[in-house]
Design a protein around this motif. Structure first.
Motif, PDB file in Angstrom:
ATOM      1  N   UNK A 116       0.842  -1.202   0.000  1.00 26.22           N
ATOM      2  CA  UNK A 116       0.000   0.000   0.000  1.00 26.22           C
ATOM      3  C   UNK A 116       0.878   1.253   0.000  1.00 26.22           C
ATOM      4  N   UNK A 117       1.913   1.272   0.820  1.00 23.50           N
ATOM      5  CA  UNK A 117       2.812   2.425   0.868  1.00 23.50           C
ATOM      6  C   UNK A 117       3.474   2.687  -0.465  1.00 23.50           C
ATOM      7  N   UNK A 118       3.921   1.630  -1.145  1.00 20.06           N
ATOM      8  CA  UNK A 118       4.547   1.801  -2.453  1.00 20.06           C
ATOM      9  C   UNK A 118       3.528   2.303  -3.470  1.00 20.06           C
ATOM     10  N   UNK A 119       2.316   1.744  -3.440  1.00 24.55           N
ATOM     11  CA  UNK A 119       1.264   2.176  -4.369  1.00 24.55           C
ATOM     12  C   UNK A 119       0.917   3.643  -4.148  1.00 24.55           C
ATOM     13  N   UNK A 120       0.841   4.055  -2.892  1.00 27.87           N
ATOM     14  CA  UNK A 120       0.528   5.462  -2.600  1.00 27.87           C
ATOM     15  C   UNK A 120       1.643   6.383  -3.083  1.00 27.87           C
ATOM     16  N   UNK A 121       2.897   5.936  -2.971  1.00 28.33           N
ATOM     17  CA  UNK A 121       4.018   6.747  -3.460  1.00 28.33           C
ATOM     18  C   UNK A 121       3.957   6.873  -4.982  1.00 28.33           C
ATOM     19  N   UNK A 122       3.617   5.797  -5.665  1.00 28.51           N
ATOM     20  CA  UNK A 122       3.479   5.825  -7.114  1.00 28.51           C
ATOM     21  C   UNK A 122       2.329   6.757  -7.503  1.00 28.51           C
ATOM     22  N   UNK A 123       1.208   6.628  -6.811  1.00 24.45           N
ATOM     23  CA  UNK A 123       0.050   7.489  -7.090  1.00 24.45           C
ATOM     24  C   UNK A 123       0.405   8.958  -6.889  1.00 24.45           C
ATOM     25  N   UNK A 124       1.165   9.266  -5.857  1.00 25.63           N
ATOM     26  CA  UNK A 124       1.544  10.658  -5.591  1.00 25.63           C
ATOM     27  C   UNK A 124       2.375  11.225  -6.737  1.00 25.63           C
ATOM     28  N   UNK A 125       3.315  10.441  -7.258  1.00 31.35           N
ATOM     29  CA  UNK A 125       4.127  10.903  -8.388  1.00 31.35           C
ATOM     30  C   UNK A 125       3.250  11.144  -9.605  1.00 31.35           C
ATOM     31  N   UNK A 126       2.333  10.217  -9.876  1.00 36.60           N
ATOM     32  CA  UNK A 126       1.456  10.377 -11.044  1.00 36.60           C
ATOM     33  C   UNK A 126       0.579  11.611 -10.902  1.00 36.60           C
ATOM     34  N   UNK A 127       0.113  11.888  -9.691  1.00 38.57           N
ATOM     35  CA  UNK A 127      -0.675  13.108  -9.462  1.00 38.57           C
ATOM     36  C   UNK A 127       0.175  14.354  -9.709  1.00 38.57           C
ATOM     37  N   UNK A 128       1.412  14.341  -9.199  1.00 31.72           N
ATOM     38  CA  UNK A 128       2.310  15.478  -9.402  1.00 31.72           C
ATOM     39  C   UNK A 128       2.552  15.733 -10.881  1.00 31.72           C
ATOM     40  N   UNK A 129       2.494  14.678 -11.675  1.00 30.43           N
ATOM     41  CA  UNK A 129       2.717  14.795 -13.118  1.00 30.43           C
ATOM     42  C   UNK A 129       1.436  15.110 -13.884  1.00 30.43           C
ATOM     43  N   UNK A 130       0.326  15.321 -13.166  1.00 32.87           N
ATOM     44  CA  UNK A 130      -0.892  15.791 -13.811  1.00 32.87           C
ATOM     45  C   UNK A 130      -2.002  14.794 -14.020  1.00 32.87           C
ATOM     46  N   UNK A 131      -1.833  13.563 -13.572  1.00 30.68           N
ATOM     47  CA  UNK A 131      -2.890  12.567 -13.739  1.00 30.68           C
ATOM     48  C   UNK A 131      -3.892  12.645 -12.594  1.00 30.68           C
ATOM     49  N   UNK A 132      -5.138  12.293 -12.894  1.00 29.13           N
ATOM     50  CA  UNK A 132      -6.151  12.071 -11.864  1.00 29.13           C
ATOM     51  C   UNK A 132      -6.014  10.604 -11.475  1.00 29.13           C
ATOM     52  N   UNK A 133      -5.728  10.336 -10.221  1.00 28.91           N
ATOM     53  CA  UNK A 133      -5.381   8.980  -9.800  1.00 28.91           C
ATOM     54  C   UNK A 133      -6.315   8.498  -8.707  1.00 28.91           C
ATOM     55  N   UNK A 134      -6.814   7.277  -8.886  1.00 26.61           N
ATOM     56  CA  UNK A 134      -7.493   6.551  -7.820  1.00 26.61           C
ATOM     57  C   UNK A 134      -6.534   5.473  -7.361  1.00 26.61           C
ATOM     58  N   UNK A 135      -6.255   5.430  -6.071  1.00 30.61           N
ATOM     59  CA  UNK A 135      -5.341   4.447  -5.494  1.00 30.61           C
ATOM     60  C   UNK A 135      -6.143   3.625  -4.486  1.00 30.61           C
ATOM     61  N   UNK A 136      -6.456   2.385  -4.859  1.00 28.74           N
ATOM     62  CA  UNK A 136      -7.351   1.556  -4.044  1.00 28.74           C
ATOM     63  C   UNK A 136      -6.873   0.108  -4.016  1.00 28.74           C
ATOM     64  N   UNK A 137      -7.256  -0.624  -2.952  1.00 26.48           N
ATOM     65  CA  UNK A 137      -6.969  -2.065  -2.933  1.00 26.48           C
ATOM     66  C   UNK A 137      -7.665  -2.777  -4.087  1.00 26.48           C
ATOM     67  N   UNK A 138      -7.127  -3.904  -4.510  1.00 26.99           N
ATOM     68  CA  UNK A 138      -7.693  -4.666  -5.623  1.00 26.99           C
ATOM     69  C   UNK A 138      -9.187  -4.905  -5.456  1.00 26.99           C
ATOM     70  N   UNK A 139      -9.611  -5.268  -4.268  1.00 25.37           N
ATOM     71  CA  UNK A 139     -11.009  -5.577  -4.028  1.00 25.37           C
ATOM     72  C   UNK A 139     -11.942  -4.389  -4.142  1.00 25.37           C
ATOM     73  N   UNK A 140     -11.385  -3.190  -4.166  1.00 19.90           N
ATOM     74  CA  UNK A 140     -12.203  -1.981  -4.268  1.00 19.90           C
ATOM     75  C   UNK A 140     -12.086  -1.303  -5.631  1.00 19.90           C
TER      76      UNK A 140
END
Length: 164
Positions: A16-40
């Motif tokens: 989860x921590x790694x996924x959130x770090x990846x999501x944060x970078x993608x947001x900084x680069x201008x993407x709209x990001x949903x970061x959720x567990x597989x089941x969600x």
């Protein structure tokens, strides 16, 4: 940059921590990001790109992540996709163990051969058990968190560049 789904399996929070770090970078680069567990993750049709991550357990990328890739193969193959794993073997093991860890994404990459693969050190609860120490050269007093944050962020930056 569009909408990106970053989805992950994480039993203890390491992935989860790694996924959130990846999501944060993608947001900084201008993407709209949903970061959720597989089941969600729900309906994935509205996304322009995907990142799927999971740890390695028992010398395999988590079955939940592979099942997600199998179930959504057509949608994932049609757009930019990234797959990543976390493995204590990759993070702390001897070179032969690190090389072996590179094969753990192979079943998913066979389904999505154009996906960007990411391999990162993982986390572990409690001291390294003796079989792990013996088989892979992980030291008894090894840190319980071998995630390489600069490497995770660099991978996310490269993935983001592919979306531009």
């Amino acid at each position: 940059m569009g909408r990106v789904l970053v989805t992950y399996y994480s039993a203890t929070g390491g992935t989860r921590g790694a996924a959130e770090a990846i999501a944060a970078v993608l947001r900084e680069r201008g993407s709209a990001v949903d970061c959720v567990p597989l089941g969600e993750a729900g309906d994935i049709e509205g996304y322009d790109a995907f990142v799927v991550g999971a740890p390695v357990n028992g010398f395999r990328w988590r079955q939940e992540a592979l099942a997600f890739v199998e179930r959504h193969r057509a949608a994932l193959a049609a757009k930019p996709a990234g797959l990543f794993l976390l493995s204590i073997m990759y993070g702390l093991g001897r070179p032969s163990a690190r090389r072996r860890a590179l094969s753990f994404l192979d079943p998913a990459l066979a389904l999505l051969p154009r996906a960007k693969a990411g391999y990162f050190g993982g986390t572990m609860q409690g001291p390294a058990p003796w079989p792990l120490r013996l088989a892979f050269g992980v030291k008894k007093d090894a840190p319980l968190d071998s995630r390489d944050w600069p490497a995770i962020k660099a991978w996310a930056e490269e993935f983001a560049e592919g979306l531009a």
